[in-house]
Design a protein around this motif. Structure first.
Motif, PDB file in Angstrom:
ATOM      1  N   GLY A 115       0.806  -1.220   0.000  1.00  0.00           N
ATOM      2  CA  GLY A 115       0.000   0.000   0.000  1.00  0.00           C
ATOM      3  C   GLY A 115       0.836   1.266   0.000  1.00  0.00           C
ATOM      4  O   GLY A 115       0.363   2.320   0.434  1.00  0.00           O
ATOM      5  N   LEU A 116       2.071   1.200  -0.505  1.00  0.00           N
ATOM      6  CA  LEU A 116       2.934   2.372  -0.563  1.00  0.00           C
ATOM      7  C   LEU A 116       2.702   3.121  -1.871  1.00  0.00           C
ATOM      8  O   LEU A 116       2.256   2.528  -2.856  1.00  0.00           O
ATOM      9  CB  LEU A 116       4.402   1.952  -0.427  1.00  0.00           C
ATOM     10  CG  LEU A 116       4.774   1.376   0.939  1.00  0.00           C
ATOM     11  CD1 LEU A 116       6.171   0.781   0.918  1.00  0.00           C
ATOM     12  CD2 LEU A 116       4.650   2.431   2.025  1.00  0.00           C
ATOM     13  N   PRO A 117       3.019   4.402  -1.912  1.00  0.00           N
ATOM     14  CA  PRO A 117       2.716   5.192  -3.114  1.00  0.00           C
ATOM     15  C   PRO A 117       3.558   4.823  -4.335  1.00  0.00           C
ATOM     16  O   PRO A 117       3.095   4.992  -5.460  1.00  0.00           O
ATOM     17  CB  PRO A 117       2.985   6.635  -2.679  1.00  0.00           C
ATOM     18  CG  PRO A 117       3.870   6.534  -1.493  1.00  0.00           C
ATOM     19  CD  PRO A 117       3.544   5.228  -0.833  1.00  0.00           C
ATOM     20  N   ASP A 118       4.779   4.342  -4.117  1.00  0.00           N
ATOM     21  CA  ASP A 118       5.648   3.999  -5.244  1.00  0.00           C
ATOM     22  C   ASP A 118       6.852   3.202  -4.746  1.00  0.00           C
ATOM     23  O   ASP A 118       7.032   3.000  -3.549  1.00  0.00           O
ATOM     24  CB  ASP A 118       6.097   5.263  -6.007  1.00  0.00           C
ATOM     25  CG  ASP A 118       6.748   6.303  -5.112  1.00  0.00           C
ATOM     26  OD1 ASP A 118       7.459   5.941  -4.142  1.00  0.00           O
ATOM     27  OD2 ASP A 118       6.556   7.508  -5.369  1.00  0.00           O
ATOM     28  N   ARG A 119       7.662   2.776  -5.700  1.00  0.00           N
ATOM     29  CA  ARG A 119       8.831   1.955  -5.384  1.00  0.00           C
ATOM     30  C   ARG A 119       9.886   2.750  -4.604  1.00  0.00           C
ATOM     31  O   ARG A 119      10.597   2.197  -3.782  1.00  0.00           O
ATOM     32  CB  ARG A 119       9.441   1.414  -6.675  1.00  0.00           C
ATOM     33  CG  ARG A 119      10.545   0.411  -6.411  1.00  0.00           C
ATOM     34  CD  ARG A 119      11.012  -0.243  -7.714  1.00  0.00           C
ATOM     35  NE  ARG A 119      11.868  -1.369  -7.436  1.00  0.00           N
ATOM     36  CZ  ARG A 119      13.166  -1.265  -7.188  1.00  0.00           C
ATOM     37  NH1 ARG A 119      13.754  -0.090  -7.203  1.00  0.00           N
ATOM     38  NH2 ARG A 119      13.879  -2.344  -6.931  1.00  0.00           N
ATOM     39  N   ARG A 120       9.988   4.043  -4.870  1.00  0.00           N
ATOM     40  CA  ARG A 120      10.952   4.862  -4.124  1.00  0.00           C
ATOM     41  C   ARG A 120      10.653   4.843  -2.635  1.00  0.00           C
ATOM     42  O   ARG A 120      11.567   4.768  -1.806  1.00  0.00           O
ATOM     43  CB  ARG A 120      10.945   6.298  -4.646  1.00  0.00           C
ATOM     44  CG  ARG A 120      11.706   6.480  -5.927  1.00  0.00           C
ATOM     45  CD  ARG A 120      11.926   7.952  -6.271  1.00  0.00           C
ATOM     46  NE  ARG A 120      10.923   8.850  -5.718  1.00  0.00           N
ATOM     47  CZ  ARG A 120      10.003   9.481  -6.427  1.00  0.00           C
ATOM     48  NH1 ARG A 120       9.945   9.351  -7.716  1.00  0.00           N
ATOM     49  NH2 ARG A 120       9.135  10.269  -5.833  1.00  0.00           N
ATOM     50  N   ALA A 121       9.382   4.920  -2.269  1.00  0.00           N
ATOM     51  CA  ALA A 121       9.011   4.882  -0.855  1.00  0.00           C
ATOM     52  C   ALA A 121       9.400   3.540  -0.247  1.00  0.00           C
ATOM     53  O   ALA A 121       9.915   3.477   0.880  1.00  0.00           O
ATOM     54  CB  ALA A 121       7.511   5.136  -0.689  1.00  0.00           C
ATOM     55  N   LEU A 122       9.159   2.450  -0.980  1.00  0.00           N
ATOM     56  CA  LEU A 122       9.550   1.129  -0.496  1.00  0.00           C
ATOM     57  C   LEU A 122      11.057   1.047  -0.313  1.00  0.00           C
ATOM     58  O   LEU A 122      11.540   0.576   0.732  1.00  0.00           O
ATOM     59  CB  LEU A 122       9.085   0.041  -1.463  1.00  0.00           C
ATOM     60  CG  LEU A 122       9.610  -1.372  -1.168  1.00  0.00           C
ATOM     61  CD1 LEU A 122       9.110  -1.879   0.181  1.00  0.00           C
ATOM     62  CD2 LEU A 122       9.222  -2.326  -2.287  1.00  0.00           C
ATOM     63  N   SER A 123      11.811   1.515  -1.294  1.00  0.00           N
ATOM     64  CA  SER A 123      13.272   1.471  -1.200  1.00  0.00           C
ATOM     65  C   SER A 123      13.763   2.254   0.010  1.00  0.00           C
ATOM     66  O   SER A 123      14.652   1.807   0.739  1.00  0.00           O
ATOM     67  CB  SER A 123      13.910   1.999  -2.484  1.00  0.00           C
ATOM     68  OG  SER A 123      13.617   1.122  -3.558  1.00  0.00           O
ATOM     69  N   GLN A 124      13.175   3.423   0.254  1.00  0.00           N
ATOM     70  CA  GLN A 124      13.570   4.225   1.418  1.00  0.00           C
ATOM     71  C   GLN A 124      13.210   3.509   2.713  1.00  0.00           C
ATOM     72  O   GLN A 124      13.998   3.484   3.652  1.00  0.00           O
ATOM     73  CB  GLN A 124      12.928   5.610   1.370  1.00  0.00           C
ATOM     74  CG  GLN A 124      13.424   6.534   2.462  1.00  0.00           C
ATOM     75  CD  GLN A 124      14.908   6.798   2.339  1.00  0.00           C
ATOM     76  OE1 GLN A 124      15.393   7.181   1.280  1.00  0.00           O
ATOM     77  NE2 GLN A 124      15.652   6.583   3.419  1.00  0.00           N
ATOM     78  N   LEU A 125      12.028   2.917   2.765  1.00  0.00           N
ATOM     79  CA  LEU A 125      11.610   2.153   3.948  1.00  0.00           C
ATOM     80  C   LEU A 125      12.610   1.035   4.237  1.00  0.00           C
ATOM     81  O   LEU A 125      13.020   0.841   5.389  1.00  0.00           O
ATOM     82  CB  LEU A 125      10.215   1.565   3.720  1.00  0.00           C
ATOM     83  CG  LEU A 125       9.710   0.610   4.803  1.00  0.00           C
ATOM     84  CD1 LEU A 125       9.204   1.402   6.003  1.00  0.00           C
ATOM     85  CD2 LEU A 125       8.605  -0.278   4.259  1.00  0.00           C
ATOM     86  N   LEU A 126      13.009   0.317   3.212  1.00  0.00           N
ATOM     87  CA  LEU A 126      13.940  -0.796   3.393  1.00  0.00           C
ATOM     88  C   LEU A 126      15.332  -0.292   3.763  1.00  0.00           C
ATOM     89  O   LEU A 126      15.998  -0.886   4.625  1.00  0.00           O
ATOM     90  CB  LEU A 126      13.974  -1.680   2.154  1.00  0.00           C
ATOM     91  CG  LEU A 126      12.636  -2.372   1.853  1.00  0.00           C
ATOM     92  CD1 LEU A 126      12.694  -3.118   0.524  1.00  0.00           C
ATOM     93  CD2 LEU A 126      12.215  -3.304   2.977  1.00  0.00           C
ATOM     94  N   ARG A 127      15.784   0.798   3.182  1.00  0.00           N
ATOM     95  CA  ARG A 127      17.085   1.370   3.560  1.00  0.00           C
ATOM     96  C   ARG A 127      17.072   1.852   5.010  1.00  0.00           C
ATOM     97  O   ARG A 127      18.060   1.685   5.731  1.00  0.00           O
ATOM     98  CB  ARG A 127      17.465   2.523   2.631  1.00  0.00           C
ATOM     99  CG  ARG A 127      17.975   2.063   1.273  1.00  0.00           C
ATOM    100  CD  ARG A 127      18.602   3.218   0.489  1.00  0.00           C
ATOM    101  NE  ARG A 127      17.670   4.297   0.217  1.00  0.00           N
ATOM    102  CZ  ARG A 127      16.883   4.368  -0.859  1.00  0.00           C
ATOM    103  NH1 ARG A 127      16.922   3.428  -1.776  1.00  0.00           N
ATOM    104  NH2 ARG A 127      16.069   5.387  -1.024  1.00  0.00           N
ATOM    105  N   ASP A 128      15.967   2.448   5.437  1.00  0.00           N
ATOM    106  CA  ASP A 128      15.866   2.954   6.811  1.00  0.00           C
ATOM    107  C   ASP A 128      15.842   1.823   7.834  1.00  0.00           C
ATOM    108  O   ASP A 128      16.411   1.958   8.921  1.00  0.00           O
ATOM    109  CB  ASP A 128      14.597   3.790   6.996  1.00  0.00           C
ATOM    110  CG  ASP A 128      14.638   5.119   6.282  1.00  0.00           C
ATOM    111  OD1 ASP A 128      15.712   5.538   5.805  1.00  0.00           O
ATOM    112  OD2 ASP A 128      13.552   5.749   6.170  1.00  0.00           O
ATOM    113  N   ASN A 129      15.151   0.737   7.525  1.00  0.00           N
ATOM    114  CA  ASN A 129      14.919  -0.317   8.507  1.00  0.00           C
ATOM    115  C   ASN A 129      15.822  -1.535   8.366  1.00  0.00           C
ATOM    116  O   ASN A 129      16.011  -2.274   9.337  1.00  0.00           O
ATOM    117  CB  ASN A 129      13.455  -0.747   8.438  1.00  0.00           C
ATOM    118  CG  ASN A 129      12.543   0.344   8.942  1.00  0.00           C
ATOM    119  OD1 ASN A 129      12.375   0.509  10.137  1.00  0.00           O
ATOM    120  ND2 ASN A 129      11.980   1.125   8.033  1.00  0.00           N
TER     121      ASN A 129
END
Length: 182
Positions: A115-129
């Protein structure tokens, strides 16, 4: 109950993405009348995490609706991989590991299944966590493909058709754009 269009509370970027991802996975479960809302994560603990992220909101699936256990998939292996690489192993981080592993079992791109807006948001989420794990995704491989490649490498199962991705006939499947509506 939280509406997917509700404005998120003002959180720092990493917390906001984590909240958005958890809300997205729970929202997908609610739309599908699926329980548990996040596979493998007890509902009482999930409700506590969500209460911290979304004060005053309650998430509840229809009583008695239960998703069949999808035994035989890679959920447990992926969950272990994520838990091993979780930067901050707090309760919401552990919940996020379950949410990512559950969403990775979905049929769409991972960012869509979360349910994320785009792949960039997912990539940032994964880099952060999961910074150490995310750093291994050299070349920006699609995340589901990357996770399965990591699981195959851990199991000692060769999966590549060529010695290097640049030489592989399936390169576009692993590294191509991920388009679609979120």
């Amino acid at each position: 109950m939280l509406n997917p269009t509700d404005k998120l509370p003002c959180l720092c970027r990493g917390e906001e993405l984590r909240a958005l991802a958890l809300r997205g996975v729970v929202g997908q479960s609610l739309k599908a009348d699926r329980q548990p809302l996040i596979r493998g994560f007890p509902d009482d603990r999930l409700q506590a995490v969500l209460a911290d992220l979304f004060p005053g909101k309650r998430f509840a699936a229809a009583p008695g609706v239960s998703a069949p256990d999808a035994g035989g998939d890679e959920f447990a292996d992926l969950l272990d991989l994520l838990l091993e690489h979780l930067a901050l192993p707090d309760e919401s981080g552990i919940c996020l590991c379950h949410a990512v592993a559950m969403a990775a079992m979905g049929e769409n791109h991972l960012w869509q299944d979360m349910g994320l807006p785009d792949r960039r948001a997912l990539s940032q989420l994964l880099r952060d966590n999961f910074p150490v794990l995310a750093a291994k995704n050299i070349g920006d491989m699609k995340w589901k493909k990357f996770f399965y490649r990591q699981l195959c490498e851990r199991a000692g199962v060769p999966i590549c058709k060529a010695p290097h991705c640049a030489e592989c006939c399936d390169r576009v499947l692993c590294f191509g754009p991920e388009e679609g509506s979120g």
